[in-house]
Design an enzyme around this catalytic site. Sequence first.
Site, PDB file in Angstrom:
ATOM      1  N   ASP A 260       6.555  15.805   4.736  1.00  0.00           N
ATOM      2  CA  ASP A 260       6.132  14.605   3.939  1.00  0.00           C
ATOM      3  C   ASP A 260       5.212  15.256   2.828  1.00  0.00           C
ATOM      4  O   ASP A 260       4.930  16.700   2.686  1.00  0.00           O
ATOM      5  CB  ASP A 260       5.390  13.751   4.755  1.00  0.00           C
TER       6      ASP A 260
HETATM    7  C1  BGC Z   1       5.520   9.431   1.628  1.00  0.00           C
HETATM    8  C2  BGC Z   1       7.075   9.500   2.184  1.00  0.00           C
HETATM    9  C3  BGC Z   1       7.776   9.871   0.605  1.00  0.00           C
HETATM   10  C4  BGC Z   1       7.224  10.935   0.076  1.00  0.00           C
HETATM   11  C5  BGC Z   1       8.029  11.267  -1.442  1.00  0.00           C
HETATM   12  C6  BGC Z   1       5.139  10.448   0.727  1.00  0.00           C
HETATM   13  O1  BGC Z   1       3.705  10.454   0.190  1.00  0.00           O
HETATM   14  O2  BGC Z   1       4.862   9.139   2.757  1.00  0.00           O
HETATM   15  O3  BGC Z   1       7.548   8.440   2.547  1.00  0.00           O
HETATM   16  O4  BGC Z   1       9.145  10.078   0.943  1.00  0.00           O
HETATM   17  O5  BGC Z   1       6.004  10.756  -0.290  1.00  0.00           O
HETATM   18  O6  BGC Z   1       7.665  10.449  -2.114  1.00  0.00           O
END
Ligand code: BGC
Length: 694
Positions: A260
């Site tokens: 993530d």
């Molecule tokens: C979120 C994810 C997301 C990623 C990319 C993160 O902060 O937890 O769900 O896919 O950002 O935008």
Amino acid sequence: MDLQKLLNEMTLEEKIGQCVQLSGEYFGMNGEITGPLEGYELSDEQIFSAGSVLGVTGAASVRKLQTAYLEKSRLKIPLMFMADIVHGYETIFPIPLAMSSSFDPKLIQKTAEVTAKESYAAGCHVTFAPMVDVARDARWGRVLEGNGEDYRLSSLFAKAYVEGFQSTGIANKDTLIACVKHFAAYGAVESGREYNTVDMSERVLREFYLPPYKAALDAGAMMVMTSFNTINSIPATVNKWLMRDVLRGEYNFKNVVISDWGAVKEPIAHGVCKDLDDAGIKAMIAGCDIEMSSPCYFVGLKKAVETGVLAEAIIDEATLRILQMKKDLGLFENPFRGCDEEREKAIILSEEHQQVALEAALNSIVLLQNNHNVLPLMKKTKLAIVGPNAMERELNGGWSWRGHADNNLLLCEVLKAEFEILYVGERFFTDQVKHADYIIYAGGEKQDMSGEAHSRSDITLPFNQAQELEELAKLNLPIIFINYSGRPIAMTDMYQNVEAIVQAWFLGTMTNQAVGQVLTGAYNPSGKLTISFPRNVGQCPIFYNVNNTGRPYSPENVEYVSKYIDVENDPLFVFGHGLNYGNVEITNISQPEIVNEQISFEVTCMNKSERPTTEVLQVYFRDLVADVVRPVQELIKFEKITVEPNEQITSKFVIEYSELAYVNLNNEYQIDAGEIKFMVGFASNMTTEFLIEI
Ligand code: BGC
């Protein structure tokens, strides 16, 4: 394309580059930002070695960046474009929590197909969806992104999303790679506080939290995103057991794992890695192929290989998986896969796509309360539309960054053709509304009160809505409360002051068109809750498939039992609840039969009203005696039925013994001989019961 040959030609730096994902800003492009950017100083060479980019979409932008990138790429390895296209690209569908209320996997799949089609034309390769974290705590802002509190339902919907995005294979047109997230158990963050610790037994993890991810993988999801939380005290992104043993070993997952946002470096803050180098090495060893938006791989991996701390073979393995994905997408033949400005204009937000959005929105609305059958509204009456969302167009819901909220209709714009609108306004004096036949109170949350990093400790209505409703109730006019929200709201302080409650969620592009159709009765509501609505925040986490305690509460047994002294145990609106304007009743349940470890029975329903009505017939079970404590109820089957007036419909349910299995203390599925209680009804608290011996 011989990938092994290509790998052999790559320098270590180039391989590490493939394992890094940067957001568009690094390439001078705007995109979504979902975390702190922290301005890492990267060289031009590093930036243009990154294997994938986050948040750059649109055929022209993708084409421009891919062209610039390939000019600088020594081996001409195309860039992969990924983005959070969670509930629609520009045609925005209901937030996933709302969509789950439709109990309609086919419809969910259809929305994902449209999403893939629009995204394909816009040059996107991978979507960071579906999010299938089972969530039982409404304080957590991200409940909106998932499918609610039930893992079996979430598994079914996970499959539907993946099949919608990827269709019959991503070599085909109009497809998008599905990245299932957040592995694992992110929905169980303590106290519903975002990014918090998760701690649970392995048995509970395996039985209640892992199945939806597994279902997405079984449906072919080609990517997995790690979660921010810990699993057994190790952050998921550096958790070798989770990724190497469970994901790759047990689930046989062969494709790419991505961290993530910034999650590779976060184990430093968790206190299990000492610096960026350490975090990068641990994540790579644990099996995280791509680092999203933090610099650990760039900072530490080269040195680690050169000093013998990390085997280059591990980086090779990750790089090969990433290259394979590019090959599967057909990027080596056509780095501009899908990109088509003309087609973008033709299909994005097309009439056809908006119709799917309307169908999805209609099926997602849940009628929570309808005292005295106040809804549907009587024709040609006078309305006052008030409340914090009375003039609000920002109703797409979180994760709809490509959507165009400005185009969304206001509720008054939808209703004005059929009603006399006496007054519309967020603020009002009672004099302005007292001559109306109905007060429509457009309340709930604002769109930015749920979603990532938007946990709330108080999930009652904000902005003094309860007090306002108390004042309004003194007018003795029927009040219809529309709850726009990204989470369950605790409504104990106001539900008695309103006649009807329409759970509108955030429904995307067609939000108010759908709400309007429910209010007028043009659509007979059919949605059912997939998440409990607590009476107050102190009940959180609250969910229907709880274990029994040794001292269960019952009305006859009230002293020294498991209960609160200030509130009931049950939620205000239970899992599976949802009213409609008809009256479908269960008229018969056949004698169950057991043949070859299959239990089958038929349920007959009759519509005793004047309106065609859609109901969700729900079958729950309880394993009465097992080796571990079992939930008091678990949804095992359901069927969405539409019944014409006076019509009788018979649904047949077939339940395999294997579906009754649970995870035992050896973390294996087990099924015991003994009594199973079945419960059949239209909500989890409205059931007819019978016992079966297996
Ligand atoms: C979120 C994810 C997301 C990623 C990319 C993160 O902060 O937890 O769900 O896919 O950002 O935008």
